[in-house]
Design an enzyme around this catalytic site. Structure first.
Site, mmCIF file in Angstrom:
data_model
loop_
_atom_site.group_PDB
_atom_site.id
_atom_site.type_symbol
_atom_site.label_atom_id
_atom_site.label_comp_id
_atom_site.label_asym_id
_atom_site.label_seq_id
_atom_site.Cartn_x
_atom_site.Cartn_y
_atom_site.Cartn_z
ATOM 1 N N TYR A 116 -8.539 -7.368 8.295
ATOM 2 C CA TYR A 116 -7.225 -6.713 8.300
ATOM 3 C C TYR A 116 -6.827 -6.304 9.730
ATOM 4 O O TYR A 116 -5.698 -6.541 10.176
ATOM 5 C CB TYR A 116 -7.285 -5.490 7.373
ATOM 6 C CG TYR A 116 -6.008 -4.703 7.248
ATOM 7 C CD1 TYR A 116 -4.943 -5.174 6.492
ATOM 8 C CD2 TYR A 116 -5.876 -3.455 7.873
ATOM 9 C CE1 TYR A 116 -3.774 -4.435 6.370
ATOM 10 C CE2 TYR A 116 -4.718 -2.707 7.747
ATOM 11 C CZ TYR A 116 -3.671 -3.197 6.992
ATOM 12 O OH TYR A 116 -2.514 -2.454 6.877
ATOM 13 N N LYS A 137 -3.680 -7.476 12.042
ATOM 14 C CA LYS A 137 -2.677 -6.526 12.533
ATOM 15 C C LYS A 137 -2.611 -6.508 14.062
ATOM 16 O O LYS A 137 -1.533 -6.336 14.645
ATOM 17 C CB LYS A 137 -2.970 -5.118 11.982
ATOM 18 C CG LYS A 137 -2.809 -5.022 10.471
ATOM 19 C CD LYS A 137 -1.379 -5.317 10.067
ATOM 20 C CE LYS A 137 -1.125 -5.284 8.591
ATOM 21 N NZ LYS A 137 0.263 -5.565 8.231
HETATM 22 P P1 NAP Z 1 1.653 -2.337 -0.787
HETATM 23 O O1 NAP Z 1 2.222 -1.152 -1.465
HETATM 24 O O2 NAP Z 1 0.301 -2.824 -1.174
HETATM 25 O O3 NAP Z 1 2.706 -3.537 -0.869
HETATM 26 C C1 NAP Z 1 2.389 -4.780 -0.333
HETATM 27 C C2 NAP Z 1 3.571 -5.704 -0.509
HETATM 28 O O4 NAP Z 1 3.198 -7.014 -0.019
HETATM 29 C C3 NAP Z 1 3.973 -5.864 -1.953
HETATM 30 O O5 NAP Z 1 5.376 -5.899 -2.038
HETATM 31 C C4 NAP Z 1 3.373 -7.204 -2.333
HETATM 32 O O6 NAP Z 1 4.161 -7.803 -3.351
HETATM 33 C C5 NAP Z 1 3.494 -7.975 -1.016
HETATM 34 N N1 NAP Z 1 2.546 -9.088 -0.924
HETATM 35 C C6 NAP Z 1 1.201 -9.039 -0.983
HETATM 36 N N2 NAP Z 1 0.686 -10.274 -0.910
HETATM 37 C C7 NAP Z 1 1.730 -11.124 -0.787
HETATM 38 C C8 NAP Z 1 1.838 -12.533 -0.672
HETATM 39 N N3 NAP Z 1 0.759 -13.349 -0.688
HETATM 40 N N4 NAP Z 1 3.071 -13.085 -0.573
HETATM 41 C C9 NAP Z 1 4.171 -12.289 -0.571
HETATM 42 N N5 NAP Z 1 4.133 -10.959 -0.684
HETATM 43 C C10 NAP Z 1 2.918 -10.380 -0.798
HETATM 44 O O7 NAP Z 1 1.564 -2.097 0.791
HETATM 45 P P2 NAP Z 1 2.291 -1.042 1.745
HETATM 46 O O8 NAP Z 1 1.376 0.105 1.897
HETATM 47 O O9 NAP Z 1 3.709 -0.840 1.361
HETATM 48 O O10 NAP Z 1 2.190 -1.846 3.123
HETATM 49 C C11 NAP Z 1 3.262 -2.639 3.629
HETATM 50 C C12 NAP Z 1 2.848 -3.135 4.997
HETATM 51 O O11 NAP Z 1 2.546 -2.027 5.840
HETATM 52 C C13 NAP Z 1 1.576 -3.996 4.984
HETATM 53 O O12 NAP Z 1 1.668 -5.031 5.913
HETATM 54 C C14 NAP Z 1 0.506 -3.028 5.386
HETATM 55 O O13 NAP Z 1 -0.583 -3.693 5.969
HETATM 56 C C15 NAP Z 1 1.258 -2.161 6.367
HETATM 57 N N6 NAP Z 1 0.677 -0.844 6.579
HETATM 58 C C16 NAP Z 1 0.533 0.038 5.561
HETATM 59 C C17 NAP Z 1 -0.025 1.291 5.802
HETATM 60 C C18 NAP Z 1 -0.210 2.319 4.731
HETATM 61 O O14 NAP Z 1 -0.823 3.373 5.023
HETATM 62 N N7 NAP Z 1 0.289 2.127 3.534
HETATM 63 C C19 NAP Z 1 -0.449 1.635 7.098
HETATM 64 C C20 NAP Z 1 -0.292 0.707 8.118
HETATM 65 C C21 NAP Z 1 0.277 -0.524 7.842
HETATM 66 P P3 NAP Z 1 3.607 -8.738 -4.522
HETATM 67 O O15 NAP Z 1 2.281 -8.193 -4.943
HETATM 68 O O16 NAP Z 1 4.677 -8.664 -5.544
HETATM 69 O O17 NAP Z 1 3.518 -10.105 -3.896
#
Ligand code: NAP
Length: 244
Positions: free
Chosen positions: A151, A155
């Protein structure tokens, strides 16, 4: 904002918040992910608030799916002016135990998928001489994190990709930036135990977990006309958790 935006991973969490925020700012929004029912809910929320939304199925692990999704979206709404590469997955494990599949799927989805989406949208942006690309990286892509080599590599890779493409596309008035969220309350972090959350929160100067809307606000700014002279940058939205 009379523009068309596409947000990957818009079915929940940070992506959903970005889609709502860009729609609120007046953009037509293409919401993309694998789960169509969830995307339909986000699209209805946007339409109920008076905005325009279009749902498209996208699996970032498949190049064919990326090409099909962007072609379908462009037929509906015309050129994509703003691309938010938000979708991401985790498959955590210590390096010794990490399976090739866990490495590959994370790199493929988070990094390669983002690059192939960019490749599909840049020709029309170059012709228009306007574009905004925002890649959602992470604080761990800057600081590292044990148990997340795959991961973190994806990133950190997004930050390198952002800087390279910012230089490549600047002369065409296309900006490429990244947002690096810290610890944000979504399904991705919802799996953590309360004591893990408490430990992480102790390391955040603001003393709390962030919310998706706080990330979406930075994305909306980078996608706006006002951010026209900002490129190759990373905006940290992390409550002070990590300072470069
Ligand atoms: P999340 O709630 O797990 O949502 C992930 C999203 O990605 C979902 O809409 C999922 O939709 C989609 N996704 C996953 N695999 C996919 C694929 N193969 N093709 C197309 N869509 C896909 O994650 P989040 O926390 O909102 O995170 C969003 C972004 O922010 C990510 O890149 C994550 O790494 C980053 N981020 C998050 C945090 C945190 O603390 N939450 C911190 C730093 C960075 P489906 O399952 O419907 O495909």
């Amino acid at each position: 904002m009379n523009r068309t935006a596409m947000v990957t991973g818009a079915s929940r969490g940070i992506g959903r918040a970005c889609a709502l925020e860009l729609a609120k700012a007046g953009a037509r929004v293409v919401v993309a992910a694998r789960q169509l029912d969830k995307l339909e809910e986000v699209a209805s929320e946007i339409r109920t608030a008076g905005g325009e939304a279009f749902v498209v199925a996208l699996d970032l692990a498949s190049h064919e799916s990326i090409k099909a999704a962007i072609s379908t979206a462009s037929k509906e709404f015309g050129r994509i002016d703003i691309l938010v590469n938000n979708a991401g997955v985790t498959r955590d494990n210590l390096a010794l135990r990490m399976k090739p599949d866990d490495w590959n799927i994370v790199l493929q989805t988070n990094l390669s998928g983002a690059f192939f989406c960019i490749q599909q949208v840049i020709s029309p942006m170059m012709r228009e001489r306007w574009g905004r690309i925002v890649n959602i990286s992470s604080v761990v892509g800057q600081a590292g994190n044990p148990g997340q080599a795959n991961y973190v590599a994806s990133k950190a890779g997004l930050i390198g990709l952002t800087k390279s493409l910012a230089q490549e596309l600047a002369s065409r008035n296309i900006t490429v930036n990244a947002v690096a969220p810290g610890f944000i309350e979504t399904d991705m972090t919802g799996v953590l135990k309360d004591e893990q959350k408490a430990r992480i929160t102790q390391g955040i100067p603001m003393g709390r977990i962030g919310n998706p809307a706080e990330v979406a606000a930075a994305v909306r700014f980078l996608a706006s006309e006002e951010a026209s002279y900002i490129t190759g940058n990373v905006i940290d939205v992390n409550g002070g958790m990590y300072m470069r």
